[in-house]
Design a protein around this motif. Structure first.
Motif, mmCIF file in Angstrom:
data_model
loop_
_atom_site.group_PDB
_atom_site.id
_atom_site.type_symbol
_atom_site.label_atom_id
_atom_site.label_comp_id
_atom_site.label_asym_id
_atom_site.label_seq_id
_atom_site.Cartn_x
_atom_site.Cartn_y
_atom_site.Cartn_z
ATOM 1 N N ARG A 39 34.978 36.491 46.294
ATOM 2 C CA ARG A 39 33.918 37.117 47.166
ATOM 3 C C ARG A 39 34.084 37.111 48.532
ATOM 4 N NH1 ARG A 39 31.446 32.740 44.946
ATOM 5 N NH2 ARG A 39 30.204 31.365 46.241
ATOM 6 N N ARG A 40 33.735 37.728 49.297
ATOM 7 C CA ARG A 40 33.951 37.360 50.767
ATOM 8 C C ARG A 40 32.836 36.794 51.426
ATOM 9 N NH1 ARG A 40 38.962 38.222 53.619
ATOM 10 N NH2 ARG A 40 40.209 39.460 52.520
ATOM 11 N N VAL A 41 33.004 35.800 52.070
ATOM 12 C CA VAL A 41 31.889 35.045 52.629
ATOM 13 C C VAL A 41 32.340 34.847 54.496
ATOM 14 C CG1 VAL A 41 30.450 32.968 53.057
ATOM 15 C CG2 VAL A 41 31.191 33.902 50.695
ATOM 16 N N ASN A 42 31.627 35.547 55.213
ATOM 17 C CA ASN A 42 32.028 35.566 56.700
ATOM 18 C C ASN A 42 33.616 35.783 56.813
ATOM 19 O OD1 ASN A 42 29.321 34.481 57.289
ATOM 20 N ND2 ASN A 42 29.937 32.327 56.888
ATOM 21 N N GLY A 43 34.025 36.760 56.028
ATOM 22 C CA GLY A 43 35.275 37.114 56.131
ATOM 23 C C GLY A 43 36.307 36.476 55.465
ATOM 24 N N ARG A 44 35.798 35.526 54.760
ATOM 25 C CA ARG A 44 36.995 34.599 54.067
ATOM 26 C C ARG A 44 36.540 34.593 52.723
ATOM 27 N NH1 ARG A 44 36.849 28.389 56.208
ATOM 28 N NH2 ARG A 44 38.872 28.400 54.639
ATOM 29 N N LEU A 45 37.845 34.395 51.842
ATOM 30 C CA LEU A 45 38.003 34.578 50.360
ATOM 31 C C LEU A 45 37.304 33.368 49.750
ATOM 32 C CD1 LEU A 45 41.351 36.075 49.585
ATOM 33 C CD2 LEU A 45 39.080 37.154 49.462
ATOM 34 N N VAL A 46 36.238 33.183 49.056
ATOM 35 C CA VAL A 46 35.768 32.243 48.300
ATOM 36 C C VAL A 46 35.949 32.645 46.719
ATOM 37 C CG1 VAL A 46 33.508 31.024 47.617
ATOM 38 C CG2 VAL A 46 33.989 31.797 50.029
ATOM 39 N N GLU A 47 36.404 31.782 45.965
ATOM 40 C CA GLU A 47 37.035 32.112 44.733
ATOM 41 C C GLU A 47 35.672 32.080 43.600
ATOM 42 O OE1 GLU A 47 40.242 30.818 41.301
ATOM 43 O OE2 GLU A 47 39.694 29.166 42.487
ATOM 44 N N GLU A 48 35.430 33.162 42.915
ATOM 45 C CA GLU A 48 34.419 33.283 41.974
ATOM 46 C C GLU A 48 34.500 32.047 41.012
ATOM 47 O OE1 GLU A 48 31.935 34.958 42.371
ATOM 48 O OE2 GLU A 48 32.339 36.672 43.218
ATOM 49 N N SER A 49 33.264 31.675 40.274
ATOM 50 C CA SER A 49 33.176 30.956 39.088
ATOM 51 C C SER A 49 34.448 31.421 38.041
ATOM 52 C CB SER A 49 31.786 30.746 38.467
ATOM 53 O OG SER A 49 31.409 31.798 37.844
ATOM 54 N N ILE A 80 35.048 34.943 36.400
ATOM 55 C CA ILE A 80 36.523 35.486 36.324
ATOM 56 C C ILE A 80 37.013 35.883 35.018
ATOM 57 C CG2 ILE A 80 38.942 34.633 36.597
ATOM 58 C CD1 ILE A 80 37.808 33.279 39.233
ATOM 59 N N ALA A 81 36.552 35.077 33.800
ATOM 60 C CA ALA A 81 36.790 35.283 32.828
ATOM 61 C C ALA A 81 36.238 36.751 32.389
ATOM 62 C CB ALA A 81 36.313 34.490 31.661
ATOM 63 N N LEU A 82 35.327 37.055 32.731
ATOM 64 C CA LEU A 82 34.511 38.359 32.298
ATOM 65 C C LEU A 82 35.327 39.547 33.281
ATOM 66 C CD1 LEU A 82 30.866 37.355 32.939
ATOM 67 C CD2 LEU A 82 31.949 38.255 30.769
ATOM 68 N N GLN A 83 35.726 39.015 34.366
ATOM 69 C CA GLN A 83 36.517 40.138 35.032
ATOM 70 C C GLN A 83 37.920 40.429 34.258
ATOM 71 O OE1 GLN A 83 36.674 38.497 38.983
ATOM 72 N NE2 GLN A 83 34.977 39.497 39.598
ATOM 73 N N ARG A 84 38.517 39.315 33.895
ATOM 74 C CA ARG A 84 39.830 39.513 33.118
ATOM 75 C C ARG A 84 39.548 40.531 31.913
ATOM 76 N NH1 ARG A 84 41.454 33.662 33.468
ATOM 77 N NH2 ARG A 84 42.707 33.921 35.685
ATOM 78 N N GLN A 85 38.607 40.490 31.321
ATOM 79 C CA GLN A 85 38.252 41.662 30.190
ATOM 80 C C GLN A 85 38.784 43.009 30.697
ATOM 81 O OE1 GLN A 85 34.895 40.918 27.881
ATOM 82 N NE2 GLN A 85 34.785 38.909 28.712
ATOM 83 N N ARG A 86 38.731 43.231 31.992
ATOM 84 C CA ARG A 86 38.940 44.620 32.445
ATOM 85 C C ARG A 86 40.431 44.888 32.182
ATOM 86 N NH1 ARG A 86 35.141 46.562 37.335
ATOM 87 N NH2 ARG A 86 35.885 48.450 36.103
ATOM 88 N N THR A 87 41.435 43.663 32.194
ATOM 89 C CA THR A 87 42.788 44.195 32.547
ATOM 90 C C THR A 87 43.473 43.259 31.356
ATOM 91 O OG1 THR A 87 42.772 42.092 33.684
ATOM 92 C CG2 THR A 87 42.714 44.089 35.107
ATOM 93 N N GLY A 88 44.019 43.990 30.418
ATOM 94 C CA GLY A 88 44.866 43.649 29.394
ATOM 95 C C GLY A 88 46.137 43.366 30.046
ATOM 96 N N MET A 89 46.931 42.198 29.436
ATOM 97 C CA MET A 89 48.051 41.577 29.908
ATOM 98 C C MET A 89 49.217 41.628 28.764
ATOM 99 S SD MET A 89 49.663 40.363 32.935
ATOM 100 C CE MET A 89 50.987 39.708 33.410
ATOM 101 N N VAL A 90 50.329 42.153 28.719
ATOM 102 C CA VAL A 90 51.326 41.922 27.843
ATOM 103 C C VAL A 90 52.503 41.217 28.784
ATOM 104 C CG1 VAL A 90 53.035 43.138 26.457
ATOM 105 C CG2 VAL A 90 50.542 43.981 26.939
ATOM 106 N N PHE A 91 52.814 40.016 28.408
ATOM 107 C CA PHE A 91 53.751 39.338 28.621
ATOM 108 C C PHE A 91 55.074 39.383 28.110
ATOM 109 C CE2 PHE A 91 49.512 36.971 28.703
ATOM 110 C CZ PHE A 91 49.342 36.676 30.106
ATOM 111 N N GLN A 92 56.234 38.740 29.070
ATOM 112 C CA GLN A 92 57.433 38.860 28.588
ATOM 113 C C GLN A 92 57.623 38.269 27.316
ATOM 114 O OE1 GLN A 92 60.221 37.349 31.303
ATOM 115 N NE2 GLN A 92 59.059 37.682 33.033
ATOM 116 N N ARG A 93 56.968 36.948 26.952
ATOM 117 C CA ARG A 93 57.356 36.298 25.764
ATOM 118 C C ARG A 93 55.993 36.363 24.722
ATOM 119 N NH1 ARG A 93 62.123 34.387 25.272
ATOM 120 N NH2 ARG A 93 63.662 34.402 27.032
ATOM 121 N N PHE A 94 55.483 37.317 24.657
ATOM 122 C CA PHE A 94 54.194 37.735 23.383
ATOM 123 C C PHE A 94 53.202 36.805 23.642
ATOM 124 C CE2 PHE A 94 58.659 37.412 21.383
ATOM 125 C CZ PHE A 94 59.188 38.497 21.842
#
Length: 258
Positions: free
Chosen positions: A76-86, A90-104
């Motif tokens: 999130r942005r706080v006074n223009g700076r990036l502050v990492e989410e909990s 982040i785990a909830l957000q990752r559910q929106r993006t499926g990842m297929v890696f090089q080595r399965f």
């Protein structure tokens, strides 16, 4: 034609990433439309893998903004700076993006069916029997309906990668990210994985694919992006990109791999 300008699902603005003094991403801007298949090509070390890993926050960025839909990923942005989410958010957000890696990255102690089912059950808390039926249907979809009880060690590399694609789809993501999904495969199994990816693309999944498979990029993707030294040097509709590249760096790269 997919309208990237008016329906971006994934948006990157000024994304920067460094490892120590080495700048890997130098202010990348990129839009990917809903339903679009985008391929990212370029020489080794150009920042392609880092870019897709930043989209689902497997890599932290130093500056910039990444959105999937209307949700800022990882910060999130706080006074223009990036502050990492909990870590939970982040785990909830990752559910929106499926990842297929090089080595399965399959769990070796779980069967193909279990590898596909575990995250929807444990992470999304979905009904086990429903998930199991969906997992079997996904195995059918990737041509492995008869391999449900097999363990990764009993499958070829191409079969393992097809299970990995099914596993990513099982979470019902908004976008699938592929990091050179055929680079670890024997030549005879590359085609079977590319066919599954083509079928997923035909069914309208938004896909961002880092690849060295120029035939796939040319024939399947809507747009192709060329990265060099952490920057996008050319991007455009794939047919035009391959038939009439504009930048000398792109022309030289394509000559070198033909």
């Amino acid at each position: 034609m997919i309208d990237v300008a008016h329906s971006p699902l994934v948006r990157l603005r000024g994304v920067r990433k460094s490892y120590g003094h080495l700048e890997i991403l130098k202010g990348v801007d990129l839009d990917v439309a809903a339903g679009e298949v985008m391929c990212i090509i370029g020489p080794s070390g150009s920042g392609k893998t880092t870019l897709v890993r930043c989209i689902n926050h497997l890599e932290k960025i130093d500056d910039g903004d990444i959105f999937v839909g209307d949700e800022r990923i990882g910060y999130r942005r706080v006074n223009g700076r990036l502050v990492e989410e909990s870590s939970r958010k982040i785990a909830l957000q990752r559910q929106r993006t499926g990842m297929v890696f090089q080595r399965f990255n399959l769990f070796p102690h779980l069967t193909a069916l279990e590898n596909i089912s575990i995250a929807p059950c444990r992470v999304q808390k979905r009904d086990r029997e429903t998930v199991k039926k969906e997992a079997q249907a996904l195995l059918e979809r990737v041509g492995l309906g008869d391999k449900a009880g097999r363990y990764p060690s009993q499958l070829s590399g191409g079969q393992q990668q097809r299970v990995a694609i099914a596993r990513a789809l099982a979470m019902k993501p908004d976008v699938l990210l592929f990091d050179e999904p055929t680079s670890a495969l024997d030549p005879e199994t590359v085609g079977e994985v590319l066919e599954v990816m083509k079928e997923v693309a035909r069914q309208g999944m938004t896909m961002i694919v880092v690849t060295h498979e120029m035939g796939f990029a040319r024939d399947v993707s809507h747009r192709t992006v060329m990265m060099v030294s952490g920057e996008i040097v050319e991007a455009g509709p794939s047919e035009q990109f391959f038939s009439d590249p504009k930048q000398e760096r792109t022309k030289a790269f394509l000559r070198g791999i033909r």
